[in-house]
Design a protein around this motif. Structure first.
Motif, PDB file in Angstrom:
ATOM      1  N   UNK A   1      34.713 -42.984  13.796  1.00  0.00           N
ATOM      2  CA  UNK A   1      33.391 -42.381  14.015  1.00  0.00           C
ATOM      3  C   UNK A   1      33.119 -42.021  15.469  1.00  0.00           C
ATOM      4  N   UNK A   2      31.962 -41.365  15.641  1.00  0.00           N
ATOM      5  CA  UNK A   2      31.473 -40.980  16.977  1.00  0.00           C
ATOM      6  C   UNK A   2      32.541 -40.249  17.778  1.00  0.00           C
ATOM      7  N   UNK A   3      33.019 -39.152  17.196  1.00  0.00           N
ATOM      8  CA  UNK A   3      34.082 -38.388  17.863  1.00  0.00           C
ATOM      9  C   UNK A   3      33.441 -37.301  18.719  1.00  0.00           C
ATOM     10  N   UNK A   4      33.587 -37.445  20.008  1.00  0.00           N
ATOM     11  CA  UNK A   4      33.040 -36.455  20.936  1.00  0.00           C
ATOM     12  C   UNK A   4      34.195 -35.973  21.810  1.00  0.00           C
ATOM     13  N   UNK A   5      34.328 -34.660  21.923  1.00  0.00           N
ATOM     14  CA  UNK A   5      35.441 -34.051  22.668  1.00  0.00           C
ATOM     15  C   UNK A   5      36.779 -34.709  22.295  1.00  0.00           C
ATOM     16  N   UNK A   6      37.032 -34.797  21.011  1.00  0.00           N
ATOM     17  CA  UNK A   6      38.290 -35.322  20.446  1.00  0.00           C
ATOM     18  C   UNK A   6      38.575 -36.769  20.861  1.00  0.00           C
TER      19      UNK A   6
ATOM     20  N   UNK B   1      42.949 -40.676   9.838  1.00  0.00           N
ATOM     21  CA  UNK B   1      42.262 -39.732  10.730  1.00  0.00           C
ATOM     22  C   UNK B   1      41.348 -38.820   9.909  1.00  0.00           C
ATOM     23  N   UNK B   2      40.151 -38.508  10.411  1.00  0.00           N
ATOM     24  CA  UNK B   2      39.280 -37.588   9.668  1.00  0.00           C
ATOM     25  C   UNK B   2      39.969 -36.225   9.525  1.00  0.00           C
ATOM     26  N   UNK B   3      40.059 -35.724   8.275  1.00  0.00           N
ATOM     27  CA  UNK B   3      40.840 -34.511   7.997  1.00  0.00           C
ATOM     28  C   UNK B   3      40.417 -33.344   8.886  1.00  0.00           C
ATOM     29  N   UNK B   4      39.104 -33.228   9.150  1.00  0.00           N
ATOM     30  CA  UNK B   4      38.628 -32.059   9.906  1.00  0.00           C
ATOM     31  C   UNK B   4      39.087 -32.082  11.361  1.00  0.00           C
ATOM     32  N   UNK B   5      39.563 -33.233  11.821  1.00  0.00           N
ATOM     33  CA  UNK B   5      39.986 -33.345  13.220  1.00  0.00           C
ATOM     34  C   UNK B   5      41.494 -33.167  13.387  1.00  0.00           C
ATOM     35  N   UNK B   6      42.203 -32.971  12.266  1.00  0.00           N
ATOM     36  CA  UNK B   6      43.663 -32.820  12.363  1.00  0.00           C
ATOM     37  C   UNK B   6      44.016 -31.352  12.144  1.00  0.00           C
ATOM     38  N   UNK B   7      44.601 -30.679  13.147  1.00  0.00           N
ATOM     39  CA  UNK B   7      44.948 -29.266  12.961  1.00  0.00           C
ATOM     40  C   UNK B   7      45.851 -29.080  11.746  1.00  0.00           C
ATOM     41  N   UNK B   8      45.633 -27.952  11.054  1.00  0.00           N
ATOM     42  CA  UNK B   8      46.385 -27.652   9.828  1.00  0.00           C
ATOM     43  C   UNK B   8      47.898 -27.749  10.059  1.00  0.00           C
ATOM     44  N   UNK B   9      48.333 -27.271  11.235  1.00  0.00           N
ATOM     45  CA  UNK B   9      49.779 -27.252  11.512  1.00  0.00           C
ATOM     46  C   UNK B   9      50.349 -28.680  11.598  1.00  0.00           C
TER      47      UNK B   9
ATOM     48  N   UNK C   1      43.136 -36.991  17.884  1.00  0.00           N
ATOM     49  CA  UNK C   1      42.014 -37.728  18.496  1.00  0.00           C
ATOM     50  C   UNK C   1      42.633 -38.447  19.685  1.00  0.00           C
ATOM     51  N   UNK C   2      42.208 -38.076  20.902  1.00  0.00           N
ATOM     52  CA  UNK C   2      43.087 -38.357  22.037  1.00  0.00           C
ATOM     53  C   UNK C   2      43.120 -39.797  22.520  1.00  0.00           C
ATOM     54  N   UNK C   3      42.245 -40.658  22.022  1.00  0.00           N
ATOM     55  CA  UNK C   3      42.428 -42.081  22.331  1.00  0.00           C
ATOM     56  C   UNK C   3      43.098 -42.817  21.156  1.00  0.00           C
ATOM     57  N   UNK C   4      43.704 -42.034  20.245  1.00  0.00           N
ATOM     58  CA  UNK C   4      44.504 -42.596  19.156  1.00  0.00           C
ATOM     59  C   UNK C   4      45.969 -42.238  19.410  1.00  0.00           C
ATOM     60  N   UNK C   5      46.855 -43.194  19.149  1.00  0.00           N
ATOM     61  CA  UNK C   5      48.281 -42.996  19.433  1.00  0.00           C
ATOM     62  C   UNK C   5      49.108 -43.382  18.208  1.00  0.00           C
ATOM     63  N   UNK C   6      50.312 -42.771  18.105  1.00  0.00           N
ATOM     64  CA  UNK C   6      51.242 -43.147  17.029  1.00  0.00           C
ATOM     65  C   UNK C   6      52.488 -43.771  17.642  1.00  0.00           C
ATOM     66  N   UNK C   7      52.916 -44.906  17.076  1.00  0.00           N
ATOM     67  CA  UNK C   7      54.177 -45.538  17.485  1.00  0.00           C
ATOM     68  C   UNK C   7      54.875 -46.010  16.210  1.00  0.00           C
TER      69      UNK C   7
END
Ligand SMILES: Cc1cc2nc3c(=O)[nH]c(=O)nc-3n(C[C@H](O)[C@H](O)[C@H](O)COP(=O)(O)OP(=O)(O)OC[C@H]3O[C@@H](n4cnc5c(N)ncnc54)[C@H](O)[C@@H]3O)c2cc1C
Length: 498
Positions: free
Chosen positions: A248-253, A284-292, A453-459
């Motif tokens: 939640x509360x996603x501002x500027x990604x 991740x909220x679907x609307x925040x993930x680019x289609x590609x 979402x730029x404060x989220x990371x994948x490892x």
């Protein structure tokens, strides 16, 4: 609203490593695991008091990368190596020609062994191992000291071998199919075929295994126990049976809070997902993930799945640690193809000391198409279904028969304790039960590091390389992104890397 600096999702070796690195840096960490216990593929199960490993049997990296990571995590003294490298403890058996190749550990020893099997191929053998060592030496991010101190462009220098397939390379140095199979053999430890795997990734994954193949006392449980102790030392909170319900509360990604599946809400600085990329898409909220990005992730191909047997050897001497890879044909591209009937079976022996008595164990993992579970995939209580039990028993008996054929000293002495089918793996390694997550294909970008979402990371194993080393390393690299240079906090008494 309560606050965590970092929420780590997934408690496999990657999530445990990530939590320890962040906790040691003084951050307030919460680790979430959707199953009811911690450890992911590092977990053991116990039958009749005897522990069996599931997703961790041996590794490379002691005396270099792994030891450096364990030191940096402050758990080096809890992880005791049991080397397989005294002589010829790694074997490859080619069923179609009924040949066994006994391979020692260590680059000099393995070269000498291969010269004897393939006297006309000395040049190819030298070329290959020189290349493997050179690629490892040119991979700065696999050196923990450099990861801690170098700038990012130096760390992630691009090399030509990232764009050359293992198959193309092997074809260019030799026409001998058996030698190619042996050199590509550790592809079975990451589960992608040579035709789509980069030479660089193969060499990074194989280097440690060729250098020093090792088991660990108490297997994966040693890592889980060491982590739990460190978690207490660094106030890392662990919540099992829990995941992230919404972001939640996603501002500027950038997201500033999450709600968990138990409906508690927290403000956060970062969230690190050490789970399968398709599980990440679910969070991740679907609307925040680019289609590609979505399409790339949905198109990832899964690595191999296994059918496994766990047995006790009824012998009156402790069996030595041993690895035998039984290949039905000398073409790894065909073997690592879920639709092909060709298969590979890894047979592992070792001894467990329990309450003063030793138990000789043998486990075997055979590649198996996911479709073998189709008939029971959607049935409830399949464990009570007679046809499912019959399928598992028949498959186990067939594996035991083939093992006895090449290890006649165990004939009639292999007592079956448990089996796991592709469906068992689907239950324990979500979502598809593939042993090593996705295939790491050349020219395909893995979901790694910063997410949309730029404060989220994948490892995790899907990000850099599969296996214990790859999954741990992915967390070290991600921690470097989050914490910056000199991110490793050494214990006061352990200031030296080696
Ligand atoms: C049969 C088998 C044998 C293997 N043998 C070896 C070996 O000998 N040596 C070796 O180095 N490697 C081996 N591997 C590979 C190795 O186990 C993996 O590469 C490594 O353990 C992966 O670690 P990980 O942390 O990335 O993922 P995992 O161990 O899969 O951990 C992911 C965790 O995340 C949890 N999770 C998933 N989704 C969510 C969610 N939405 N919310 C919260 N939690 C979630 C899962 O329940 C799991 O606990 C083997 C694998 C298998 C299957």
């Amino acid at each position: 609203m309560n606050h965590y600096d970092d929420i780590v999702v997934g408690s496999g070796i990657s999530g445990m490593t990530m939590s320890m690195l962040l906790g040691r840096a003084g951050r307030k960490v919460l680790l979430l695991e959707k199953q009811h216990c911690v450890g992911g593929s590092m977990r053991r199960f116990v039958r009749n008091g005897i522990p069996f490993d599931t997703g961790f049997h041996f590794t490379g990296g002691f005396g270099e990368l792994l030891s450096d990571m364990l030191k940096a995590l402050g758990i080096e003294s809890s992880i005791e190596p049991l080397p397989l490298d005294t002589s010829d403890k790694n074997h490859i058996y080619l069923a179609d020609s009924a040949e066994m190749f006994d391979l020692p550990s260590g680059f000099d020893a393995i070269r000498q062994a291969l010269y004897k099997y393939f006297p006309a191929e000395k040049n190819a053998i030298n070329q290959y191992f020189d290349m493997e060592i050179s690629i490892r030496n040119r991979t700065s991010f696999m050196d923990i000291d450099k990861l801690n101190t170098l700038d990012l462009p130096e760390l992630f220098e691009d090399i030509d071998e990232n764009y050359l397939s293992l198959k193309e390379y092997l074809d260019s140095i030799t026409a001998c199919d058996k030698l190619k199979t042996i050199l590509a053999g550790f592809a079975l430890c990451y589960g992608s075929p040579p035709k789509i795997t980069s030479l660089a990734n193969h060499c990074r994954a194989s280097y440690g295994l060729h250098r020093n193949l090792t088991k660990v006392k108490n297997g994966g449980q040693a890592f889980v126990d060491a982590f739990k102790k460190e978690a207490r030392n660094h106030n890392i909170e662990i919540r099992t049976g829990t995941t992230i319900k919404s972001v939640e509360n996603i501002v500027r990604q950038k997201a500033s809070s999450v709600t968990l599946s138990d409906n508690s809400c927290y403000s956060i600085d970062n969230c690190i997902m050490c789970i399968h990329p398709k599980e990440i898409l679910n969070i991740l909220p679907a609307r925040k993930v680019p289609q590609q990005t979505r399409e790339t992730v949905l198109n990832y191909q899964e690595s191999i799945t296994f059918f496994s047997i766990f047995t006790e050897l009824k012998i009156d001497y402790p069996v030595k640690p041993n690895l035998i890879s039984m290949l039905s044909c000398a073409d790894i591209d065909t073997i690592i193809d879920n639709k092909s009937p060709a298969s590979a079976m890894a047979v592992l022996t070792g001894t467990e000391e329990i309450n003063g008595s030793s138990h000789s164990l043998l486990c075997a993992f055979e590649t198996e198409a996911p479709s073998s579970g189709d008939r029971w995939r959607n049935t409830l209580h399949r464990s009570k279904d007679k046809s499912y039990q019959q399928y598992k028993l028949k498959k186990a008996e067939d594996m035991i028969r083939r093992i006895e054929h090449i290890l006649p000293e165990f004939k009639g002495k292999i007592k079956l304790t448990n089996t796991s089918s592709v469906l068992t793996f689907e239950d324990y390694i979500p979502p598809y039960g593939s042993a090593y997550g996705i295939m790491h294909k050349m020219n395909e970008t893995p979901l790694f590091g910063r997410l949309p979402i730029r404060n989220f990371y994948a490892a995790g194993q899907n990000a850099v390389l599969p296996g214990l080393l790859g999954a741990m390393l992915s967390s070290f690299i991600t921690a470097r992104f989050i914490l910056g240079k000199n991110f490793i906090v050494y214990s006061k008494l352990k200031t030296n890397l080696r």
